[in-house]
Design a protein around this motif. Structure first.
Motif, mmCIF file in Angstrom:
data_model
loop_
_atom_site.group_PDB
_atom_site.id
_atom_site.type_symbol
_atom_site.label_atom_id
_atom_site.label_comp_id
_atom_site.label_asym_id
_atom_site.label_seq_id
_atom_site.Cartn_x
_atom_site.Cartn_y
_atom_site.Cartn_z
ATOM 1 N N ASP A 671 53.053 36.839 34.298
ATOM 2 C CA ASP A 671 54.007 35.584 34.491
ATOM 3 C C ASP A 671 53.257 34.519 35.092
ATOM 4 O O ASP A 671 53.527 33.209 34.805
ATOM 5 C CB ASP A 671 55.255 36.269 35.334
ATOM 6 N N ARG A 672 52.368 34.767 36.176
ATOM 7 C CA ARG A 672 51.679 33.683 36.972
ATOM 8 C C ARG A 672 50.735 33.039 35.722
ATOM 9 O O ARG A 672 50.354 31.870 35.858
ATOM 10 C CB ARG A 672 50.756 34.323 37.902
ATOM 11 N N ALA A 673 50.170 33.630 34.631
ATOM 12 C CA ALA A 673 49.306 33.242 33.900
ATOM 13 C C ALA A 673 49.993 32.430 32.943
ATOM 14 O O ALA A 673 49.578 31.212 32.430
ATOM 15 C CB ALA A 673 48.457 34.378 33.048
ATOM 16 N N GLU A 674 51.254 32.583 32.568
ATOM 17 C CA GLU A 674 52.090 31.876 31.915
ATOM 18 C C GLU A 674 52.174 30.447 32.262
ATOM 19 O O GLU A 674 52.466 29.622 31.791
ATOM 20 C CB GLU A 674 53.420 32.510 31.513
ATOM 21 N N HIS A 675 52.420 30.236 33.548
ATOM 22 C CA HIS A 675 52.677 29.092 34.378
ATOM 23 C C HIS A 675 51.600 28.612 34.946
ATOM 24 O O HIS A 675 51.598 27.252 35.470
ATOM 25 C CB HIS A 675 53.657 29.233 35.393
ATOM 26 N N ASP A 676 50.409 29.095 34.948
ATOM 27 C CA ASP A 676 49.034 28.397 35.543
ATOM 28 C C ASP A 676 47.873 28.763 34.549
ATOM 29 O O ASP A 676 47.502 29.828 34.397
ATOM 30 C CB ASP A 676 48.949 29.339 36.906
ATOM 31 N N SER A 677 47.675 27.881 33.907
ATOM 32 C CA SER A 677 46.491 27.779 32.722
ATOM 33 C C SER A 677 45.267 28.229 33.565
ATOM 34 O O SER A 677 44.367 29.075 32.982
ATOM 35 C CB SER A 677 46.413 26.397 32.152
ATOM 36 N N GLU A 678 44.811 27.690 34.766
ATOM 37 C CA GLU A 678 43.389 28.075 35.476
ATOM 38 C C GLU A 678 43.489 29.442 35.809
ATOM 39 O O GLU A 678 42.487 30.205 35.609
ATOM 40 C CB GLU A 678 43.288 27.269 36.762
ATOM 41 N N PHE A 679 44.819 30.075 36.157
ATOM 42 C CA PHE A 679 44.798 31.595 36.509
ATOM 43 C C PHE A 679 44.729 32.338 35.203
ATOM 44 O O PHE A 679 43.955 33.287 35.100
ATOM 45 C CB PHE A 679 46.220 31.533 37.021
ATOM 46 N N LYS A 680 45.028 31.896 34.009
ATOM 47 C CA LYS A 680 44.913 32.493 32.986
ATOM 48 C C LYS A 680 43.614 32.433 32.415
ATOM 49 O O LYS A 680 43.037 33.493 31.914
ATOM 50 C CB LYS A 680 45.929 31.896 31.884
ATOM 51 N N THR A 681 42.781 31.525 32.703
ATOM 52 C CA THR A 681 41.506 31.301 32.210
ATOM 53 C C THR A 681 40.641 32.168 32.778
ATOM 54 O O THR A 681 39.663 32.826 32.588
ATOM 55 C CB THR A 681 40.962 29.675 32.520
ATOM 56 N N GLU A 682 40.893 32.430 34.223
ATOM 57 C CA GLU A 682 40.264 33.385 35.170
ATOM 58 C C GLU A 682 40.249 35.024 34.651
ATOM 59 O O GLU A 682 39.357 35.605 34.650
ATOM 60 C CB GLU A 682 40.766 33.124 36.527
ATOM 61 N N LEU A 683 41.556 35.113 34.323
ATOM 62 C CA LEU A 683 42.051 36.615 33.746
ATOM 63 C C LEU A 683 41.118 36.789 32.358
ATOM 64 O O LEU A 683 40.508 37.938 32.065
ATOM 65 C CB LEU A 683 43.202 36.627 33.575
ATOM 66 N N PHE A 684 40.846 35.772 31.652
ATOM 67 C CA PHE A 684 40.173 35.719 30.367
ATOM 68 C C PHE A 684 38.799 36.243 30.652
ATOM 69 O O PHE A 684 37.797 37.052 30.033
ATOM 70 C CB PHE A 684 40.327 34.737 29.510
ATOM 71 N N ARG A 685 38.247 35.301 31.855
ATOM 72 C CA ARG A 685 36.628 35.364 32.274
ATOM 73 C C ARG A 685 36.526 36.892 32.528
ATOM 74 O O ARG A 685 35.595 37.421 32.314
ATOM 75 C CB ARG A 685 36.462 34.260 33.278
ATOM 76 N N LEU A 686 37.559 37.466 33.591
ATOM 77 C CA LEU A 686 37.210 38.785 34.063
ATOM 78 C C LEU A 686 37.143 39.668 32.894
ATOM 79 O O LEU A 686 36.537 40.709 33.073
ATOM 80 C CB LEU A 686 38.287 38.894 35.040
ATOM 81 N N ALA A 687 38.105 39.570 31.938
ATOM 82 C CA ALA A 687 38.137 40.326 30.718
ATOM 83 C C ALA A 687 36.884 40.333 30.093
ATOM 84 O O ALA A 687 36.498 41.728 29.356
ATOM 85 C CB ALA A 687 39.374 40.299 29.905
ATOM 86 N N ASN A 688 36.252 39.344 29.910
ATOM 87 C CA ASN A 688 34.681 39.550 29.118
ATOM 88 C C ASN A 688 33.674 40.053 30.093
ATOM 89 O O ASN A 688 32.585 40.177 29.556
ATOM 90 C CB ASN A 688 34.757 37.779 28.818
ATOM 91 N N GLY A 689 33.993 40.064 30.948
ATOM 92 C CA GLY A 689 32.779 40.856 32.238
ATOM 93 C C GLY A 689 32.780 42.249 32.088
ATOM 94 O O GLY A 689 33.841 42.857 31.617
ATOM 95 N N GLU A 690 31.872 42.881 32.874
ATOM 96 C CA GLU A 690 32.109 44.204 33.154
ATOM 97 C C GLU A 690 33.076 44.731 34.365
ATOM 98 O O GLU A 690 33.002 44.109 35.295
ATOM 99 C CB GLU A 690 30.720 44.693 33.497
#
Length: 813
Positions: A671-690
């Motif tokens: 829900d936070r990612a749906e309303h905050d693009s920077e937050f969503k970008t950070e989630l994708f960055r973490l998912a691409n890492g270890e």
């Protein structure tokens, strides 16, 4: 394999080839579910009688093909003749009846007649009850006589089967009645005899029991511990009268209803018939109109005498009011007013006598029976009488509380599922929005009456030397006023709640809660002026009292809405630092309030409640996670991200949310990612890492909640070929992109799966399967699952066969 109808031919061949009879009849049963009658015949037909009999034990009669039913009857008849166990024989008869065998009823009667007392008490009621239910449809009189005979032998203990008995032999009923009306039975025997007498009762029996009950009651004294055996015998008889249908009971008393009421008879009659919680089958509908009118006239004559404060006892008057309301209607309100007035006079006289040392009078209050009677007689205008009852001290508190409930739009009582505090209403009220909790017209009328009562008691308090009685009366009435009229009467409520009454913590916190939810803004000093004594009361015995810990938590929750809230939160921290035995799970209500406080200082206190090692979060539960998310802002983002970011150490120990908390956290992250693009970008960055497996699984759950196709495509970066798999939620979200659930039928509870296109996901998965070494196997597996869905449910017309033909990659891979 037999569960798949497409494999029926294979299942048949395998079962025929297998030498085991068990394989054959198990396969036959599975195939019969799909209607493969000929295949079932081929499997069961070759069995010898012994194996066929064994197969019948595992088959329902409906599963036996018509061509084999006669053989099934013959084999079962042979087994019936060879079996000596009575209950097994009844079981076989049941099977034969379903197969269509003849003369089953006569044989069932013979088997039931052969059962002895020992067999009936052995607990084998299943087969017996089935036989009685079947025979009842064709020969209810035989069933009644059989059960009556077994009952008289003392061998039936079948609970609710007594309704099958419609008659008893006259001599036997007389013997039972004589015993029941003159001998105090033990609990089990009393229940047994009462059930059969009540079921077979007629007007003559009811009249005799009533006469005997009145005879015993006339000889009883009311002193404590006096004549207890006679009192118990009297209660035994009244229990029987209450179990008899009202229609039969009143038919037996018909001659008495035409006479003037006699005190003892009136007391027994009203005690038996008055119901404080009327049901749809109350006396208005349970008896014929002529009987109801006769009873109503009898009660009206009784009301004339009961209107005298000394005319009847207090309990009889209260029961009379309830019964009169249940057989009458709005026209009986004047009589109810007179009965209430008489009870008020009686109560005041008893209280005055007690002040002089005479405690012989009935000090019981009967407010609830009278309120029940008024509202049963006139549901539409009965509240006018309730408002009149406010003027009587013995009624005022209870009537005020009842008026609050009556003014509400929803009459649904609170349960574990619907009594959660919604602090969002506080901010809505402060913005000027109405709560929509009450119906305005009665709310306003009731509030005016209760406010006048509060002002009257305050005036009495000012004139009194001893102010404590008035202060004690004011607290519950002030609580009712706060619920109904918080905005208009806020100052008056605060003044009333600040009065020292003692043991009034619940009234204080409930009243202040009503003010806060009505949008009233208060300083910390104003709130502590009311809550301070309640907090001190709660702190006295926290270690031994769940109620005190609950009260303290409720008080502290309200402080989060003081003005300014930072001061209230500081006060919460101060009080928590001074108390012992207030555990982390006790602070759930405080945590919810902090999350709704809209104050940045709340985050620091939330982290303190979580404890350095995060154990507080585990104890408090998902309320803590929701509160952090509800506060919003950068610090909220940092705390939420710490659950999926291995580089952020929020606690000294690794905190792994359990399944429930993980679901809540995933929903809040999405829900936070749906309303905050920077937050969503950070989630994708973490998912691409270890990431550790637990954090990667949490991220996968989060991505499964994304609604847009582009986000789902981007979220595929969370996949890994490390053997950890991916959660069901992610697979389900991908399935929803490829399969649509279309409603089927008219009831709305059924659906069919229809194909839906999402080539962007297929294209990305193909690319990962070709070029991504860390996600290759996972992507390949998902592509395979998508093709399975296409084979099972079809392919949408707008979906290309090749996910990305321009790539030059081979398909299928």
């Amino acid at each position: 394999m037999a569960h798949d109808p497409w494999l029926a031919d294979t299942v048949e061949k395998l079962a025929l080839a297998d030498p085991s009879p068990q394989i054959k009849w198990n396969a036959a049963r599975q195939l019969s579910w799909y209607g493969f009658t000929e295949r079932v015949e081929k499997l069961l037909g070759p069995l010898d009688d012994s194996d066929f009999r064994t197969a019948l034990h595992s088959l329902d009669p409906d599963e036996i093909p018509p061509s084999l039913r006669q053989r099934a009857i013959d084999v079962s008849e042979t087994q019936y003749a060879e079996t000596g166990d009575a209950f097994e024989r009844l079981k076989i008869l049941r099977f034969l009846q379903k197969l269509g065998a003849k003369q089953i009823a006569e044989r069932m009667k013979a088997e039931l007649n052969a059962l002895d007392e020992k067999q009936l008490q052995a607990g084998n009621a299943g087969g017996t009850k089935w036989a009685l239910d079947e025979l009842r449809e064709s020969d209810p009189q035989w069933v009644s006589d059989w059960l009556a005979r077994k009952f008289l032998e003392g061998s039936t203990r079948f609970g609710g089967w007594s309704e099958m008995v419609t008659r008893l032999p006259a001599a036997e009923r007389e013997r039972l009645l004589e015993r029941f009306t003159h001998e105090l039975l033990d609990a089990n025997e009393q229940h047994r005899v009462l059930s059969i007498l009540a079921t077979t009762a007629d007007g003559e029996l009811a009249a005799r029991v009533f006469e005997r009950a009145c005879e015993i009651r006339r000889g009883l004294t009311t002193g404590a511990g006096q004549d207890m055996p006679k009192w118990n015998l009297f209660r035994q008889l009244t229990d029987l009268l209450k179990a008899i249908a009202p229609k039969i009971f009143l038919e037996g008393l018909s001659p008495k209803l035409e006479k003037d009421p006699e005190d003892t008879e009136l007391g027994v009659l009203t005690d038996v018939l008055a119901k404080f919680n009327p049901t749809p089958t109350d006396l208005r509908t349970a008896v014929p109109d002529d009987v109801r009118r006769k009873l109503h006239a009898y009660l009206k004559r009784a009301a004339e005498r009961a209107a005298d404060p000394n005319g009847v006892s207090a309990s009889v008057r209260a029961h009379l009011a309830v019964l009169l309301a249940q057989v009458g209607g709005p026209s009986d309100i004047p009589d109810l007013r007179r009965l209430i007035k008489a009870d008020s006079i009686r109560f005041r006289e008893v209280q005055a006598a007690r002040m002089k040392g005479d405690r012989s009078g009935d000090n019981t209050g009967y407010v609830y029976p009278y309120m029940s009677a008024v509202m049963a007689a006139d549901p539409e205008h009965g509240d006018e009488v309730l408002l009149e009852m406010l003027s009587e001290q013995q009624y005022e508190r209870f009537v005020a509380e009842t008026l609050v409930r009556k003014a509400k739009k929803s009459q649904v009582p609170p349960t574990l599922g619907n009594n959660q505090v919604d602090y969002g209403k506080v901010w809505a009220a402060r913005e000027g929005k109405e709560t929509e909790e009450f119906v305005e017209e009665p709310r306003s009328r009731y509030a005016d009456a209760i406010r006048m009562l509060v002002e009257k008691i305050l005036a009495e308090r000012e004139a009194a030397m001893d102010k404590r009685p008035a202060e004690y009366r004011l607290k519950p009435i002030g609580t009712a006023l706060a619920a109904l009229d918080a905005r208009r009467s806020a100052k008056l409520i605060l003044d009333v709640m600040a009065l020292p009454a003692g043991y009034d913590g619940y009234s204080r916190v409930a009243s202040l809660e009503s003010l806060i939810f009505a949008g009233i803004r208060m300083t910390l000093a104003e709130m502590m002026n009311v809550l301070g004594p309640a907090i001190e009361e709660a702190r006295r015995d926290l270690g031994n009292s769940d109620q005190h810990r609950w009260l303290l938590g409720r008080c502290l929750s309200l402080l989060a809405f003081a003005g300014p809230p930072a001061e209230g939160i500081a006060k919460i921290r101060e009080i928590l630092s001074q108390v012992r035995f207030f555990y982390a799970h006790d602070s759930r209500g405080i945590v919810v309030a902090l999350g709704a406080s809209r104050c940045a200082d709340a985050m620091d206190l939330l982290l303190e409640l979580a404890k350095p090692d995060g154990s507080g979060v585990a104890a408090i539960g998902d309320e803590w996670i929701k509160a952090v998310a509800q506060l919003g802002g950068n610090r909220s983002n940092e705390v939420l991200l710490s659950f999926v970011d291995p580089d952020q150490k929020l606690f000294t120990k690794e905190f792994v949310p359990d399944y429930q908390n993980g679901d809540v956290l995933a929903r809040l992250l999405a829900d936070r990612a749906e309303h905050d693009s920077e937050f969503k970008t950070e989630l994708f960055r973490l998912a691409n890492g270890e990431l550790p497996p637990s954090k990667r699984m949490l991220l996968a759950k989060t991505f499964s909640r994304f609604q847009g196709e582009d986000d789902l495509v981007a979220g595929l970066c969370v996949l890994r070929d490390d053997g950890s798999g991916f959660p069901y939620e992610l697979l389900r979200s991908i399935e929803n992109e490829f399969l649509e659930r279309r409603p089927y039928g008219t009831e709305g509870r059924s659906y069919i799966l229809a194909p839906r296109g999402s080539n962007a996901l297929r294209k990305r998965l193909l690319e990962m399967a070709q070029t991504d070494p860390v996600r290759k196997r996972s992507a390949f597996a998902l592509l395979g699952q998508i093709e399975v869905w296409r084979l099972e449910h079809g392919r949408p017309t707008d979906e290309p066969r090749h996910p990305a033909i321009e790539s030059g990659a081979r398909w299928p891979i």
